[in-house]
Motif scaffolding. Structure first.
Motif, PDB file in Angstrom:
ATOM      1  N   LEU A   1       0.819  -1.215   0.000  1.00  0.00           N
ATOM      2  CA  LEU A   1       0.000   0.000   0.000  1.00  0.00           C
ATOM      3  C   LEU A   1       0.852   1.263   0.000  1.00  0.00           C
ATOM      4  CD1 LEU A   1      -2.647  -1.171   2.631  1.00  0.00           C
ATOM      5  CD2 LEU A   1      -3.085  -0.795   0.195  1.00  0.00           C
ATOM      6  N   GLY A   2       2.186   1.093   0.063  1.00  0.00           N
ATOM      7  CA  GLY A   2       3.077   2.242   0.071  1.00  0.00           C
ATOM      8  C   GLY A   2       3.145   2.942   1.415  1.00  0.00           C
ATOM      9  N   GLU A   3       2.707   2.283   2.479  1.00  0.00           N
ATOM     10  CA  GLU A   3       2.712   2.863   3.828  1.00  0.00           C
ATOM     11  C   GLU A   3       3.916   2.284   4.592  1.00  0.00           C
ATOM     12  OE1 GLU A   3      -1.159   2.172   5.521  1.00  0.00           O
ATOM     13  OE2 GLU A   3      -2.188   3.045   3.793  1.00  0.00           O
ATOM     14  N   PHE A   4       5.104   2.817   4.294  1.00  0.00           N
ATOM     15  CA  PHE A   4       6.341   2.195   4.743  1.00  0.00           C
ATOM     16  C   PHE A   4       6.635   2.433   6.225  1.00  0.00           C
ATOM     17  CE2 PHE A   4       6.823   2.954   0.148  1.00  0.00           C
ATOM     18  CZ  PHE A   4       6.880   1.627  -0.249  1.00  0.00           C
ATOM     19  N   ASP A   5       6.207   3.551   6.785  1.00  0.00           N
ATOM     20  CA  ASP A   5       6.396   3.775   8.223  1.00  0.00           C
ATOM     21  C   ASP A   5       5.597   2.744   9.020  1.00  0.00           C
ATOM     22  OD1 ASP A   5       8.069   5.907   7.781  1.00  0.00           O
ATOM     23  OD2 ASP A   5       6.507   7.429   8.017  1.00  0.00           O
ATOM     24  N   GLU A   6       4.354   2.518   8.587  1.00  0.00           N
ATOM     25  CA  GLU A   6       3.520   1.521   9.260  1.00  0.00           C
ATOM     26  C   GLU A   6       4.107   0.117   9.087  1.00  0.00           C
ATOM     27  OE1 GLU A   6       2.495   3.882   7.347  1.00  0.00           O
ATOM     28  OE2 GLU A   6       0.880   4.987   8.355  1.00  0.00           O
ATOM     29  N   ALA A   7       4.670  -0.135   7.886  1.00  0.00           N
ATOM     30  CA  ALA A   7       5.298  -1.434   7.621  1.00  0.00           C
ATOM     31  C   ALA A   7       6.479  -1.662   8.555  1.00  0.00           C
ATOM     32  CB  ALA A   7       5.747  -1.506   6.165  1.00  0.00           C
ATOM     33  N   ALA A   8       7.302  -0.626   8.738  1.00  0.00           N
ATOM     34  CA  ALA A   8       8.469  -0.743   9.624  1.00  0.00           C
ATOM     35  C   ALA A   8       8.037  -0.950  11.069  1.00  0.00           C
ATOM     36  CB  ALA A   8       9.338   0.514   9.501  1.00  0.00           C
ATOM     37  N   SER A   9       6.981  -0.257  11.484  1.00  0.00           N
ATOM     38  CA  SER A   9       6.479  -0.405  12.863  1.00  0.00           C
ATOM     39  C   SER A   9       5.976  -1.821  13.112  1.00  0.00           C
ATOM     40  CB  SER A   9       5.352   0.597  13.117  1.00  0.00           C
ATOM     41  OG  SER A   9       5.820   1.924  13.038  1.00  0.00           O
ATOM     42  N   ALA A  10       5.274  -2.381  12.118  1.00  0.00           N
ATOM     43  CA  ALA A  10       4.774  -3.744  12.255  1.00  0.00           C
ATOM     44  C   ALA A  10       5.931  -4.736  12.356  1.00  0.00           C
ATOM     45  CB  ALA A  10       3.876  -4.097  11.067  1.00  0.00           C
ATOM     46  N   TYR A  11       6.953  -4.528  11.543  1.00  0.00           N
ATOM     47  CA  TYR A  11       8.110  -5.433  11.569  1.00  0.00           C
ATOM     48  C   TYR A  11       8.889  -5.284  12.879  1.00  0.00           C
ATOM     49  CZ  TYR A  11       9.925  -8.812   8.269  1.00  0.00           C
ATOM     50  OH  TYR A  11      10.199  -9.979   7.606  1.00  0.00           O
ATOM     51  N   GLN A  12       8.918  -4.078  13.425  1.00  0.00           N
ATOM     52  CA  GLN A  12       9.593  -3.861  14.706  1.00  0.00           C
ATOM     53  C   GLN A  12       8.893  -4.631  15.815  1.00  0.00           C
ATOM     54  OE1 GLN A  12      12.583  -2.167  15.346  1.00  0.00           O
ATOM     55  NE2 GLN A  12      12.276  -3.279  17.261  1.00  0.00           N
ATOM     56  N   LEU A  13       7.569  -4.688  15.751  1.00  0.00           N
ATOM     57  CA  LEU A  13       6.812  -5.483  16.730  1.00  0.00           C
ATOM     58  C   LEU A  13       7.197  -6.952  16.615  1.00  0.00           C
ATOM     59  CD1 LEU A  13       4.676  -5.773  18.907  1.00  0.00           C
ATOM     60  CD2 LEU A  13       2.915  -5.745  17.131  1.00  0.00           C
ATOM     61  N   HIS A  14       7.415  -7.409  15.379  1.00  0.00           N
ATOM     62  CA  HIS A  14       7.865  -8.781  15.131  1.00  0.00           C
ATOM     63  C   HIS A  14       9.223  -9.017  15.806  1.00  0.00           C
ATOM     64  CE1 HIS A  14       8.431 -12.566  13.051  1.00  0.00           C
ATOM     65  NE2 HIS A  14       9.510 -12.126  12.444  1.00  0.00           N
ATOM     66  N   VAL A  15      10.132  -8.064  15.653  1.00  0.00           N
ATOM     67  CA  VAL A  15      11.454  -8.157  16.281  1.00  0.00           C
ATOM     68  C   VAL A  15      11.324  -8.225  17.803  1.00  0.00           C
ATOM     69  CG1 VAL A  15      13.640  -6.935  16.696  1.00  0.00           C
ATOM     70  CG2 VAL A  15      12.654  -6.987  14.401  1.00  0.00           C
ATOM     71  N   ASP A  16      10.498  -7.353  18.364  1.00  0.00           N
ATOM     72  CA  ASP A  16      10.321  -7.295  19.822  1.00  0.00           C
ATOM     73  C   ASP A  16       9.778  -8.615  20.368  1.00  0.00           C
ATOM     74  OD1 ASP A  16      11.188  -4.685  19.652  1.00  0.00           O
ATOM     75  OD2 ASP A  16       9.169  -3.820  19.756  1.00  0.00           O
ATOM     76  N   LEU A  17       8.814  -9.186  19.646  1.00  0.00           N
ATOM     77  CA  LEU A  17       8.214 -10.441  20.105  1.00  0.00           C
ATOM     78  C   LEU A  17       9.193 -11.602  20.006  1.00  0.00           C
ATOM     79  CD1 LEU A  17       4.653 -10.056  18.564  1.00  0.00           C
ATOM     80  CD2 LEU A  17       5.166 -10.289  20.984  1.00  0.00           C
ATOM     81  N   LEU A  18       9.948 -11.661  18.906  1.00  0.00           N
ATOM     82  CA  LEU A  18      10.936 -12.732  18.758  1.00  0.00           C
ATOM     83  C   LEU A  18      12.021 -12.618  19.830  1.00  0.00           C
ATOM     84  CD1 LEU A  18      11.485 -13.002  14.882  1.00  0.00           C
ATOM     85  CD2 LEU A  18      10.135 -14.490  16.356  1.00  0.00           C
ATOM     86  N   THR A  19      12.408 -11.395  20.139  1.00  0.00           N
ATOM     87  CA  THR A  19      13.405 -11.176  21.188  1.00  0.00           C
ATOM     88  C   THR A  19      12.889 -11.685  22.529  1.00  0.00           C
ATOM     89  OG1 THR A  19      14.231  -9.215  20.027  1.00  0.00           O
ATOM     90  CG2 THR A  19      14.827  -9.441  22.344  1.00  0.00           C
ATOM     91  N   ARG A  20      11.617 -11.404  22.800  1.00  0.00           N
ATOM     92  CA  ARG A  20      11.006 -11.842  24.050  1.00  0.00           C
ATOM     93  C   ARG A  20      10.891 -13.371  24.111  1.00  0.00           C
ATOM     94  NH1 ARG A  20       5.552  -9.126  24.408  1.00  0.00           N
ATOM     95  NH2 ARG A  20       6.899  -7.362  23.932  1.00  0.00           N
ATOM     96  N   LEU A  21      10.616 -13.984  22.967  1.00  0.00           N
ATOM     97  CA  LEU A  21      10.418 -15.431  22.934  1.00  0.00           C
ATOM     98  C   LEU A  21      11.731 -16.210  22.916  1.00  0.00           C
ATOM     99  CD1 LEU A  21       7.503 -15.619  20.322  1.00  0.00           C
ATOM    100  CD2 LEU A  21       7.357 -16.365  22.705  1.00  0.00           C
ATOM    101  N   PHE A  22      12.728 -15.695  22.157  1.00  0.00           N
ATOM    102  CA  PHE A  22      13.927 -16.499  21.913  1.00  0.00           C
ATOM    103  C   PHE A  22      15.236 -15.862  22.372  1.00  0.00           C
ATOM    104  CE2 PHE A  22      10.845 -17.350  18.417  1.00  0.00           C
ATOM    105  CZ  PHE A  22      10.484 -18.628  18.797  1.00  0.00           C
ATOM    106  N   GLY A  23      15.206 -14.573  22.714  1.00  0.00           N
ATOM    107  CA  GLY A  23      16.431 -13.912  23.152  1.00  0.00           C
ATOM    108  C   GLY A  23      17.093 -13.122  22.045  1.00  0.00           C
ATOM    109  N   GLU A  24      17.853 -12.102  22.440  1.00  0.00           N
ATOM    110  CA  GLU A  24      18.469 -11.156  21.508  1.00  0.00           C
ATOM    111  C   GLU A  24      19.432 -11.826  20.530  1.00  0.00           C
ATOM    112  OE1 GLU A  24      19.227  -7.508  19.775  1.00  0.00           O
ATOM    113  OE2 GLU A  24      17.861  -7.800  21.478  1.00  0.00           O
ATOM    114  N   SER A  25      20.112 -12.878  20.962  1.00  0.00           N
ATOM    115  CA  SER A  25      21.149 -13.501  20.131  1.00  0.00           C
ATOM    116  C   SER A  25      20.609 -14.513  19.128  1.00  0.00           C
ATOM    117  CB  SER A  25      22.192 -14.189  21.021  1.00  0.00           C
ATOM    118  OG  SER A  25      21.581 -15.220  21.794  1.00  0.00           O
ATOM    119  N   ASP A  26      19.306 -14.796  19.183  1.00  0.00           N
ATOM    120  CA  ASP A  26      18.730 -15.798  18.282  1.00  0.00           C
ATOM    121  C   ASP A  26      18.821 -15.311  16.827  1.00  0.00           C
ATOM    122  OD1 ASP A  26      16.669 -18.342  18.493  1.00  0.00           O
ATOM    123  OD2 ASP A  26      16.253 -17.085  16.763  1.00  0.00           O
ATOM    124  N   PRO A  27      19.225 -16.194  15.889  1.00  0.00           N
ATOM    125  CA  PRO A  27      19.351 -15.798  14.472  1.00  0.00           C
ATOM    126  C   PRO A  27      18.063 -15.229  13.888  1.00  0.00           C
ATOM    127  CG  PRO A  27      20.369 -17.932  14.848  1.00  0.00           C
ATOM    128  CD  PRO A  27      19.654 -17.578  16.112  1.00  0.00           C
TER     129      PRO A  27
END
Length: 203
Positions: free
Chosen positions: A121-147
């Protein structure tokens, strides 16, 4: 066809929580079969039935899962605006589950798909925010060092770069990504010569 026959029988059975749970279950299975057959519009109807029945029976997990499938179908139909709304609904449902681990995994998967819709949709700020949430959740689940966390961070950077790039540059990148998918398919099919030629042309 067997799923459809089961659903017709359930429609005439006495109304009960068990009936609604069964409808939710079989409608979801039917939708998944249709999805694999690439009958996405038909699958949407089955997942809508599943979500409704799951809501009636109080089965939040099935409702969230079927809502995610529904969003996937809309994404395949390239209705990215509707798909984004459906993914947001899915995320809210997973966030509300009492099973937090299941909820977090559901959110982690669906925010990536939400990000893809925002990119389309060309809404790249929203896209980055959604992906950041993905990063935060993976960090919480698996730890910062997880690939998986490190790979996910590239997704955030990718969205940010797309937002800064010109339309022409984005079009070139999208074309390269499409060509890359074709290269992977050719390689998987062991058509190495064709894959090599296409790779060289892309480079």
């Amino acid at each position: 066809e067997q799923f459809e026959r089961c659903l017709k029988q359930l429609a005439y059975s006495p109304a009960s929580t068990f009936q609604q749970q069964s409808i939710a279950h079989y409608s979801s299975l039917c939708g998944q079969v249709l999805y694999k057959q690439e009958k996405f519009a038909e699958a949407v109807k089955q997942f809508e039935i599943s979500v409704c029945a799951a809501n009636e029976s109080g089965d939040g997990g099935t409702a969230a899962n079927s809502q995610g499938w529904l969003a996937d179908c809309l994404k395949e139909l390239k209705n990215f605006s509707a798909a984004a709304k459906a993914y947001q609904n899915t995320i809210e449902r997973f966030q509300g589950l009492s099973d937090q681990k299941r909820g977090q995994k559901g959110v982690a998967i669906n925010v990536v798909n939400l990000s893809h819709c925002f990119q389309e949709l060309g809404e790249f700020d929203e896209a980055a925010s959604a992906y950041q949430l993905h990063v935060d959740l993976l960090t919480r689940l698996f730890g910062e060092s997880d690939p998986r966390v490190k790979i996910a961070k590239f997704g955030v950077v990718h969205c940010q770069c797309l937002g800064r790039a010109s339309k022409e540059a984005r079009d070139r990148l999208n074309n390269s990504m499409e060509q890359n998918s074709k290269i992977v398919s050719l390689h998987t099919a062991r058509k190495y010569s064709e894959a090599l030629k296409l790779a060289e042309s892309v480079l």
